[in-house]
Design an enzyme around this catalytic site. Structure first.
Site, PDB file in Angstrom:
ATOM      1  N   GLU A 129       9.501   1.638  10.014  1.00 14.80           N
ATOM      2  CA  GLU A 129       9.590   2.310   8.718  1.00 14.80           C
ATOM      3  C   GLU A 129      10.217   3.691   8.845  1.00 14.80           C
ATOM      4  OE1 GLU A 129       5.834   2.858   6.667  1.00 14.80           O
ATOM      5  OE2 GLU A 129       6.835   3.558   4.848  1.00 14.80           O
ATOM      6  N   GLU A 135       7.820  14.454   7.582  1.00 17.14           N
ATOM      7  CA  GLU A 135       6.754  13.775   8.317  1.00 17.14           C
ATOM      8  C   GLU A 135       7.139  13.400   9.741  1.00 17.14           C
ATOM      9  OE1 GLU A 135       4.644  10.787   6.134  1.00 17.14           O
ATOM     10  OE2 GLU A 135       4.967  11.782   4.221  1.00 17.14           O
ATOM     11  N   ASP A 162      10.937   2.328   2.462  1.00 20.85           N
ATOM     12  CA  ASP A 162       9.884   2.784   1.545  1.00 20.85           C
ATOM     13  C   ASP A 162      10.607   3.641   0.504  1.00 20.85           C
ATOM     14  OD1 ASP A 162       6.606   3.945   1.645  1.00 20.85           O
ATOM     15  OD2 ASP A 162       8.146   5.039   0.552  1.00 20.85           O
ATOM     16  N   HIS A 165      10.239   7.543   0.546  1.00 19.61           N
ATOM     17  CA  HIS A 165      10.996   8.213   1.608  1.00 19.61           C
ATOM     18  C   HIS A 165      12.500   8.108   1.349  1.00 19.61           C
ATOM     19  CE1 HIS A 165       7.395   8.928   3.832  1.00 19.61           C
ATOM     20  NE2 HIS A 165       7.132   7.650   4.013  1.00 19.61           N
ATOM     21  N   HIS A 188       8.222  -1.200   0.913  1.00 16.66           N
ATOM     22  CA  HIS A 188       7.181  -0.470   0.187  1.00 16.66           C
ATOM     23  C   HIS A 188       7.765   0.106  -1.089  1.00 16.66           C
ATOM     24  CE1 HIS A 188       4.435   0.684   3.864  1.00 16.66           C
ATOM     25  NE2 HIS A 188       4.073  -0.460   3.313  1.00 16.66           N
ATOM     26  N   ARG A 194       5.360   9.612  -5.244  1.00 17.97           N
ATOM     27  CA  ARG A 194       4.339   8.842  -4.513  1.00 17.97           C
ATOM     28  C   ARG A 194       3.265   8.285  -5.455  1.00 17.97           C
ATOM     29  NH1 ARG A 194       4.951   5.675  -0.577  1.00 17.97           N
ATOM     30  NH2 ARG A 194       5.291   6.836   1.329  1.00 17.97           N
ATOM     31  N   GLU A 223       2.616   1.129  -1.967  1.00 13.26           N
ATOM     32  CA  GLU A 223       1.915   2.163  -1.185  1.00 13.26           C
ATOM     33  C   GLU A 223       1.988   3.474  -1.955  1.00 13.26           C
ATOM     34  OE1 GLU A 223       1.665   3.570   3.430  1.00 13.26           O
ATOM     35  OE2 GLU A 223       3.535   3.939   2.391  1.00 13.26           O
TER      36      GLU A 223
END
Lengths: 250, 250
Positions: A129, A135, A162, A165, A188, A194, A223
């Site tokens: 991922e 991060e 995702d 991101h 995701h 988010r 997510e």
């Protein structure tokens, strides 16, 4: 969120975020899942880094080894569940600069190869991922993920985009999905902030179109942050996804 | 990027990122700017936190005071330059939890009020920049910024939206701009990946429409990463902005 709630809302499966699969009451959990007729699509593994500080790219040999062992434990459990295992946060961050950076990158690759080899033996798919720059500094974009997958050269290592991101890292979310094509093993969905899809500004119908274009036929994982609470977030995600497509399994 | 390059590319002004205005060779800099016929629209102040660790919401009284003093120094210089002063990174991060969080929030407000009062006396505008969740936990969204401005109640405190941060934090970039309306004192354009506008996926024509809707007539600042290098980034930004509008001053 409770598995029962997920089932009631219409979800066909869940993602488990586990610290150490060897310490999980596997039988109990599998009975529960069977009872609810829920699949486990993926095991998320980032807790190993966030809680214990072990990571595949750690500066310390011992921590890299512990991270590899955790992944192996997850792979064993995943083999029983028919799940894939996510390699996201467990990569960690490379703290060294310049030459030291390259050196750790190589050591991380050795750790990652060990995980991939083990996954091959168990017939489990690992999902790499890409994660945004805040991060991690190891694989932020889909293209970087593709290069790594090519370098490792195993059909047991796939990509997990995702959308949260991607919103930060990709020049174009849809074009990146198309470019990644059959390397995508799972995806995701989360909105730009988010929150549940529909509560931010990502153009999900366009993402779905891109997934159709590459003939992605797998599930879509949600997510998101548990806001305003976990139930409402899961409900919004399911309702929104159902409203934009009947053809993508969730 | 050199001021000469900015001028050659067509920019009418620049943003200065300064650690300590009192240590800047102000006369020399002002001569240089006059020679090039460049304005300084804004002074960015985040270095005080990133380099020295002083911030308006610091746990330590001494560090809060030093941050306030730095801001005062920037206000003095800004008064000479006819610039505004940005309150972005210098807010810092609140490290305490729960009760401690609230306490520091109040102490930070006292520090911020001291800056605003000083700015009023000098006729300088302070620009509160909402910053994404990864960089601070004090004011992430425009709405949060608006509440703070309302609480402080000074027409010398305005909002500075930054499209990169908005892409992560706002449910809708355009609607947030419209809601903020006349409270907006300046704006930063950067694409979704912090590259020059046009190299990510933010819909800038729609942002420009929103700015026209609220009759924003100020300059648009470009705050992007120096990639592939500073000159090319500045060139792309200017060319792209010119291509999408002739009416917004850059």
């Amino acid at each position: 969120m409770g598995m029962k709630n997920a089932k009631d809302l219409g979800y066909t499966g869940v993602e488990l975020s586990l610290l150490d699969s060897e310490k999980v009451k596997q039988e109990w959990l599998m009975d529960k899942l069977e009872e609810l007729n829920l699949k486990v699509y993926t095991i998320a593994t980032g807790q190993t880094y966030y809680t214990d500080g072990y990571s595949l790219y750690s500066e310390e040999e011992d921590k890299r080894q512990r991270a590899v062992n955790r992944v192996k434990g997850h792979i064993d459990f995943a083999a029983r569940l028919g799940s894939a295992v996510i390699i996201g946060g467990i990569r960690g961050k490379i703290t060294a600069q310049a030459e030291g950076f390259k050196e750790l990158e190589e050591k991380g690759m050795i750790a990652l190869r060990a995980c991939v080899k083990y996954a091959e033996g168990k017939g489990v798919i690992l999902l790499l991922e890409p994660v945004n720059r805040y991060e991690t500094n190891i694989i932020n974009t889909l293209d970087e993920g593709l290069s790594l997958i090519e370098e490792i050269g195993s059909d047991h290592l796939k990509l997990l985009p995702d959308t949260f991101h991607m919103n930060i890292e990709e020049s174009s979310i849809e074009e990146s999905v198309v470019r990644a094509g059959s390397s995508i093993g799972y995806i995701h969905f989360a909105d730009s902030n988010r929150l549940a899809p529909g509560w931010g500004h990502i153009d999900f119908p366009r993402v779905i179109s891109a997934l159709k274009k590459i003939k992605y036929s797998g599930p879509v994982g949600i997510e998101v942050l548990p806001k305003p609470d976990d139930y409402k977030a899961a409900e919004q995600a399911f309702r929104y996804m159902s409203s934009i497509t009947k053809k993508v399994r969730i």
